[in-house]
Design a protein around this motif. Structure first.
Motif, PDB file in Angstrom:
ATOM      1  N   MET A 291       0.838  -1.200   0.000  1.00 26.63           N
ATOM      2  CA  MET A 291       0.000   0.000   0.000  1.00 26.63           C
ATOM      3  C   MET A 291       0.881   1.261   0.000  1.00 26.63           C
ATOM      4  O   MET A 291       0.644   2.195  -0.768  1.00 26.63           O
ATOM      5  CB  MET A 291      -0.916  -0.026   1.223  1.00 26.63           C
ATOM      6  CG  MET A 291      -1.757   1.219   1.405  1.00 26.63           C
ATOM      7  SD  MET A 291      -3.087   1.395   0.187  1.00 26.63           S
ATOM      8  CE  MET A 291      -4.354   0.383   0.957  1.00 26.63           C
ATOM      9  N   GLU A 292       1.894   1.249   0.853  1.00 22.76           N
ATOM     10  CA  GLU A 292       2.813   2.398   0.907  1.00 22.76           C
ATOM     11  C   GLU A 292       3.443   2.657  -0.461  1.00 22.76           C
ATOM     12  O   GLU A 292       3.534   3.802  -0.912  1.00 22.76           O
ATOM     13  CB  GLU A 292       3.943   2.133   1.913  1.00 22.76           C
ATOM     14  CG  GLU A 292       3.520   2.279   3.362  1.00 22.76           C
ATOM     15  CD  GLU A 292       4.465   1.557   4.326  1.00 22.76           C
ATOM     16  OE1 GLU A 292       5.623   1.264   3.931  1.00 22.76           O
ATOM     17  OE2 GLU A 292       4.029   1.276   5.460  1.00 22.76           O
ATOM     18  N   GLU A 293       3.869   1.571  -1.107  1.00 23.07           N
ATOM     19  CA  GLU A 293       4.536   1.720  -2.405  1.00 23.07           C
ATOM     20  C   GLU A 293       3.575   2.245  -3.480  1.00 23.07           C
ATOM     21  O   GLU A 293       3.940   3.082  -4.293  1.00 23.07           O
ATOM     22  CB  GLU A 293       5.145   0.380  -2.837  1.00 23.07           C
ATOM     23  CG  GLU A 293       6.432   0.065  -2.066  1.00 23.07           C
ATOM     24  CD  GLU A 293       6.832  -1.418  -2.135  1.00 23.07           C
ATOM     25  OE1 GLU A 293       7.751  -1.801  -1.392  1.00 23.07           O
ATOM     26  OE2 GLU A 293       6.198  -2.169  -2.920  1.00 23.07           O
ATOM     27  N   ALA A 294       2.344   1.744  -3.453  1.00 26.23           N
ATOM     28  CA  ALA A 294       1.369   2.194  -4.456  1.00 26.23           C
ATOM     29  C   ALA A 294       1.101   3.691  -4.311  1.00 26.23           C
ATOM     30  O   ALA A 294       0.963   4.415  -5.305  1.00 26.23           O
ATOM     31  CB  ALA A 294       0.065   1.406  -4.316  1.00 26.23           C
ATOM     32  N   LEU A 295       1.042   4.154  -3.066  1.00 25.53           N
ATOM     33  CA  LEU A 295       0.782   5.578  -2.840  1.00 25.53           C
ATOM     34  C   LEU A 295       2.009   6.408  -3.220  1.00 25.53           C
ATOM     35  O   LEU A 295       1.889   7.483  -3.808  1.00 25.53           O
ATOM     36  CB  LEU A 295       0.397   5.823  -1.381  1.00 25.53           C
ATOM     37  CG  LEU A 295      -0.940   5.173  -0.953  1.00 25.53           C
ATOM     38  CD1 LEU A 295      -1.140   5.293   0.551  1.00 25.53           C
ATOM     39  CD2 LEU A 295      -2.111   5.786  -1.708  1.00 25.53           C
ATOM     40  N   ALA A 296       3.180   5.879  -2.917  1.00 26.09           N
ATOM     41  CA  ALA A 296       4.409   6.598  -3.275  1.00 26.09           C
ATOM     42  C   ALA A 296       4.533   6.719  -4.794  1.00 26.09           C
ATOM     43  O   ALA A 296       5.018   7.732  -5.317  1.00 26.09           O
ATOM     44  CB  ALA A 296       5.626   5.885  -2.686  1.00 26.09           C
ATOM     45  N   ALA A 297       4.065   5.695  -5.508  1.00 25.05           N
ATOM     46  CA  ALA A 297       4.181   5.692  -6.972  1.00 25.05           C
ATOM     47  C   ALA A 297       3.346   6.798  -7.621  1.00 25.05           C
ATOM     48  O   ALA A 297       3.604   7.183  -8.768  1.00 25.05           O
ATOM     49  CB  ALA A 297       3.767   4.323  -7.521  1.00 25.05           C
ATOM     50  N   LEU A 298       2.358   7.326  -6.912  1.00 24.29           N
ATOM     51  CA  LEU A 298       1.559   8.430  -7.460  1.00 24.29           C
ATOM     52  C   LEU A 298       2.439   9.607  -7.851  1.00 24.29           C
ATOM     53  O   LEU A 298       2.128  10.355  -8.782  1.00 24.29           O
ATOM     54  CB  LEU A 298       0.535   8.904  -6.416  1.00 24.29           C
ATOM     55  CG  LEU A 298      -0.727   8.047  -6.251  1.00 24.29           C
ATOM     56  CD1 LEU A 298      -1.418   8.372  -4.933  1.00 24.29           C
ATOM     57  CD2 LEU A 298      -1.670   8.280  -7.418  1.00 24.29           C
ATOM     58  N   ALA A 299       3.538   9.773  -7.139  1.00 21.68           N
ATOM     59  CA  ALA A 299       4.423  10.904  -7.393  1.00 21.68           C
ATOM     60  C   ALA A 299       5.134  10.803  -8.747  1.00 21.68           C
ATOM     61  O   ALA A 299       5.570  11.811  -9.298  1.00 21.68           O
ATOM     62  CB  ALA A 299       5.454  11.019  -6.267  1.00 21.68           C
ATOM     63  N   HIS A 300       5.238   9.600  -9.290  1.00 21.90           N
ATOM     64  CA  HIS A 300       5.932   9.450 -10.578  1.00 21.90           C
ATOM     65  C   HIS A 300       5.214  10.204 -11.694  1.00 21.90           C
ATOM     66  O   HIS A 300       5.821  10.820 -12.548  1.00 21.90           O
ATOM     67  CB  HIS A 300       6.038   7.969 -10.971  1.00 21.90           C
ATOM     68  CG  HIS A 300       6.798   7.158  -9.965  1.00 21.90           C
ATOM     69  ND1 HIS A 300       6.786   5.791  -9.938  1.00 21.90           N
ATOM     70  CD2 HIS A 300       7.588   7.542  -8.927  1.00 21.90           C
ATOM     71  CE1 HIS A 300       7.528   5.363  -8.929  1.00 21.90           C
ATOM     72  NE2 HIS A 300       8.021   6.399  -8.301  1.00 21.90           N
TER      73      HIS A 300
END
Lengths: 423, 423
Positions: free
Chosen positions: B303-312
């Protein structure tokens, strides 16, 4: 030939200290909704002292409360009288309404203010406080324009109707009441904070509420339900598409600089009650911008059609149509032709006073001008000191120089518009 | 050779009227969170009368409250004792825990019920009331299985540990407390309402809260702000993508029939305060399903990674990352091998009693079985009367025939699992 401009400027300089103090007094009146009586009574006394016919009244009655343009969260206004003062002209000139509201939005969290929100403190030429820019500064410009003309012994031919109204922040019931009381004129000026840009056109707006339906289920088997949150995303997309279509149609050069001339803003979303349940209801609330020349009913119809169209691609919406409700605030759009004679006069005086050409734009928000233009056959132009960037925010302030520049422009405008005689 | 099945069935028939009345009494106890003392004391008395070693205690203490798996909105449980009764075996057999919760979710709006929510009324073979299916019906099946074996003079070799726990509906603190008190066994049965399907695996779940940031502005110039509602749509899409990725990985045939084996449900959305302002904050709350064999920490990381990926794709999220918080309820997933000997025994008894093959599936929701399996080294299998379709809803009910069928299956299962002696 008398150089009226020089005399007016000189007179404003003489009155500057007293006028600044008056604005401070006004700002120190926390005239939030329901608390306008004190400032209104003081204004009424002042208008009376200036020899005007003064009308202070508490609005109400069926005609107002049942009027299709009546919008207010309340129906009882005893703490909020309207005030109108008429400076009768000598006859034969064009009349004008100088309209401004005394109601201010709440101060919000005082901790976010560097000065007390109702202090009226002055720092580096700016007067601080809730209502300073929206729009007691502008009201002072209007009053001072009359005062200066009187001091110089000028008699205008047309009537000047100074209106100090309530309820603008809630949708214009104060101005509506003044219209229903019979006040109208050949034109109107409203010194809302335009940063001295001239707005012959104003965007109207209406609030709406959408209810998007889903079907509840346990989150662990969420495929057994229909998520109103997911359905809301389709609704948000549809609203965004409608906004684009509506704005693509707008070719008015006055709107050329605005990325979205008449936005549809979705401001509030709320739905679902439990993290592990599928949300069965989402409410969205927003504000739909209405183009200056547009009928509000036509805009409403477009919204209805956009929501109905959701059913074409998704049978869920055919069975569970999105509910649409128009509620709360509403501002009628306004549209005064750019070739209106008052536009020309205003721009000429602006150039004389500032040495610069006025910026003419369409306003991105509604004012009471829409009501005057639409209902009272009184074309209203919006121009005044201060900026909306600080209105409704902490540390609201107005630049005093601009207030007095506006007074000068207004005094000259009144002479040109109403015609004048000198003693 | 004695036909135990026939004797058990006969004995259940004899006890049916009294057992039905007991279930009615249980359902008439509104044992919502904090109000479980009354029913628990009655159960303790009954277990005592059945010759069991009874342990009634109020949970608490540092070890429990600071345990990483402790989840509860409260830390004081005096109104909610746990009850355990141990029917000691004669020795040499396998032990078993029969676990069930007595806490029920609130009844909700009584107007939506055709019967009083705590009436226990019976109509067309169904017993109605909050908690009837979730899971007092199942608890009765467990208790009756023991009672029937005792009445027939059967002595089991292994211990039977009957657990009547609290706090299941809030994440399992009752069962956690029983584990910390030392209760464990060679296996466990939990008669949650599976409609008599056998669930060797259970989905776990965790609640989360997302805070999506925007920047406020007036709706009339909404392009000057950043809508947290629009940004939330991107977040909803990202969560949906993560859900798909996680579920695409699941090839377990037990999940073959489920459209989304481990859903991520967004159940609550709330943001913005004013229709004509751009929303600067949206909160989303949801439930993330955790696969039976998955570590909860690994799911959190995804979940953390999916949310962090929004920044890409969107620099806004780089500057204003979505905040993630794990809060509230949490159910540990459970995974008992399908070849576990208790699985075989259960299926055999099911076939004997019903004449049909049992349906084996993975549960789409968490139970206290995850805690037993993971923390107490006690493989827990979920099977019981009633259906989740009516749990947590108005007009919750349980089919009485199924309750007694379950008791029969459990009695036979206990004999096979624990081993037995007869007088």
């Amino acid at each position: 030939m008398t150089n009226w401009q020089a005399l007016i400027r000189e007179q404003i300089e003489k009155e500057r200290a007293a006028a600044t103090q008056l604005l401070q007094e006004w700002v120190r009146e926390p005239s939030v909704q329901g608390e306008e009586r004190s400032i209104q009574e003081k204004i009424a006394q002042r208008l009376h002292a200036m020899g005007m016919e003064v009308d202070l009244w508490v609005m109400g009655g069926e005609e107002l409360l049942k009027h299709p343009y009546f919008v207010s969260p309340r129906s009882e206004f005893s703490g909020s009288p309207n005030v109108v003062g008429v400076w009768k002209g000598t006859g034969g000139g064009r009349s004008i309404i100088l309209n401004g509201h005394v109601d201010v939005v709440p101060a919000g969290d005082p901790a976010q203010w560097s000065h007390d929100p109702f202090s009226g403190e002055i720092e580096e030429g700016k007067l601080y406080g809730r209502g300073s820019t929206d729009m007691k500064g502008g009201n002072l410009s209007s009053l001072l324009a009359i005062q200066v003309l009187q001091a110089l012994g000028i008699r205008l031919k047309g009537d000047v109707i100074f209106q100090s109204v309530v309820e603008e922040e809630s949708g214009g019931a104060g101005t509506l009441a003044a219209i229903l009381r019979g006040y109208k004129a050949d034109a109107a000026l409203i010194p809302e904070p335009t940063n001295m840009k001239i707005f012959p056109k104003q965007q109207g707006s209406m609030w709406f509420r959408l209810t998007v339906k889903g079907r509840s289920a346990h989150g662990g088997t969420r495929y057994e339900g229909v998520s109103a949150i997911e359905k809301s995303m389709q609704v948000v997309t549809a609203i965004s598409k409608l906004e684009k279509e509506r704005n693509d149609r707008i070719v008015d050069p006055l709107y050329a600089k605005l990325p979205i001339p008449i936005p549809i803003n979705l401001g509030v979303i709320e739905g679902g009650k439990w993290p592990s349940s599928v949300a069965d209801l989402v409410k969205l609330e927003g504000r739909m911008g209405v183009a200056p020349g547009e009928k509000m009913e036509a805009a409403k119809r477009e919204m209805e059609e956009a929501l109905a169209a959701l059913a074409h691609d998704d049978p869920w919406f055919a069975e569970h149509p999105v509910e649409l409700e128009w509620f709360g605030a509403r501002w009628v759009p306004g549209d005064v032709g750019e070739d209106h004679p008052l536009m020309e006069i205003l721009q000429d005086q602006f150039l004389k006073v500032t040495g610069e050409r006025a910026v003419v734009e369409a306003s991105p928000w509604g004012t009471d001008g829409g009501l005057l233009t639409t209902l009272a056959d009184t074309p209203a132009i919006i121009v005044g000191p201060g900026t909306t960037a600080v209105a409704h925010y902490p540390n609201e302030s107005v630049e005093l120089d601009e207030v007095f520049r506006c007074a000068e422009i207004f005094a000259l405008t009144l002479m040109e518009w109403c015609g004048y005689e000198t003693k």
